[in-house]
Scaffold this active site. Structure first.
Site, short mmCIF file in Angstrom:
data_model
loop_
_atom_site.label_atom_id
_atom_site.label_comp_id
_atom_site.label_asym_id
_atom_site.label_seq_id
_atom_site.Cartn_x
_atom_site.Cartn_y
_atom_site.Cartn_z
N LYS A 139 0.18 25.35 -0.05
CA LYS A 139 0.27 25.93 -1.39
C LYS A 139 0.58 27.43 -1.33
CE LYS A 139 -1.83 22.54 -4.30
NZ LYS A 139 -2.77 22.23 -5.38
N ARG A 157 -6.37 16.56 0.57
CA ARG A 157 -5.01 16.13 0.20
C ARG A 157 -4.02 16.97 1.01
NH1 ARG A 157 -0.99 17.16 -3.90
NH2 ARG A 157 -0.18 15.21 -4.79
#
Length: 316
Positions: free
Chosen positions: A237, A271
């Site tokens: 991210k 995740r």
């Protein structure tokens, strides 16, 4: 005190540690579930559409299972702002993948959607979990989950689905995220979703800047303290890229470090895009926590120091 041991890391007092996902059972007191990411979109932020074709999405899902994934998360619409996709169009993307993966594996399958119609069709095709990254923006999705017996992931985000939320502000991001999740859990419970079917996600980077997301990662134990298995979606991210000055294809080590920090703060689902590397990191962390036995024991276990692996020389 002699004979006493202490846990140096956070073990959340889960309300319901044992969860049943179709044929699979996970005891979140002693296991971290690895969720692989499968985006059947032409514009996903990470792979740019590499798994948009049906065959590619199914193959990537089964490869992830081979690499150690306990769970695959299949999405047909990015979180990022953009044009709306109809329920029929989104279903055409995700339902065939779900059906094919469910026929080939007993892996846990979630669908990343905020549309009740897509949720219902996905569950009928074999999905065990609805992963709503919009935090029940449409409460009807909770009713669909309640009627089906599937699990529900409730994620913190502030924007209306697929819209921009400029310059998000928080007085205390962790306190506010925890309060939001608590209120949405209460809503889900009121709509019939059992507590043992709920998972929470603080939404790393979702309507948050890098400083907000670092704070959530550092104080993840406050999210886990809500008593539900907590999911950490940290993989590749922007907060990692901005912290380390790295592009998307350079963020593996930062993703692994962030994921392990979250696990030590109580995360029980991770995740991740890079499944094989994440699986090794998770299983090693589980072993350090005392939840998993080593694969084998040779080093310093006999009269002679046997090599740890037949291909490696022993220490002398």
């Amino acid at each position: 005190m002699e004979g006493m041991t202490t846990a140096p890391f956070h073990t959340p007092p889960l309300l319901h540690p044992v969860h049943h996902f179709g044929p699979r059972t996970i005891d979140f007191n002693r296991q971290v579930a690895l969720m692989a990411i499968i985006n059947r979109t032409p514009d996903s932020f990470y792979d740019g559409g590499a798994t948009f074709a049906l065959e590619a999405a199914v193959a990537a899902s089964l490869a992830a299972v081979n690499d150690g994934a306990d769970w695959v998360d299949i999405g047909g619409v990015p979180f990022a702002p953009g044009p709306a996709l109809s329920a029929d169009e989104e279903s055409e993307r995700v339902v065939p993948v779900i059906a094919a993966v469910a026929a080939a594996s007993d892996v846990i399958i979630s669908v990343d959607t905020f549309l009740p119609e897509v949720a219902a069709r996905s569950i009928a095709a074999g999905a065990n979990v609805i992963n709503d990254t919009t935090g029940l923006s449409n409460p009807e999705i909770a009713s669909v989950v309640a009627e089906s017996g599937a699990h529900l992931v409730i994620t913190h985000s502030l924007a209306a689905p697929r819209t921009v939320y400029p310059r998000p502000q928080y007085d205390d991001v962790v306190t506010e995220v925890a309060a939001f999740l608590s209120s949405r859990v209460e809503l889900a419970l009121s709509l019939g979703v059992p507590a043992e079917k709920i998972i929470i996600d603080p939404g790393h980077d979702l309507n948050k800047n890098t400083l907000h997301t670092l704070e959530i990662t550092r104080r993840f134990n406050e999210i886990a303290a809500l008593g539900f298995p907590a999911l950490a979606a940290v993989s590749n991210k922007d907060f990692i890229g901005e912290t380390l000055g790295q592009s998307k294809d350079e963020r593996l080590e930062g993703s692994i470090a962030s994921g392990v920090i979250c696990i030590l703060g109580g995360a029980r689902v991770l995740r991740m895009h890079n499944v094989a590397a994440a699986s090794s990191a998770i299983r090693m962390t589980e072993a350090v926590l005392g939840w998993r036995e080593p694969a084998y024991l040779l080093h310093n276990m006999g009269q002679l120091n046997e090599p740890a692996h037949p291909a490696q020389p022993a220490d002398v």
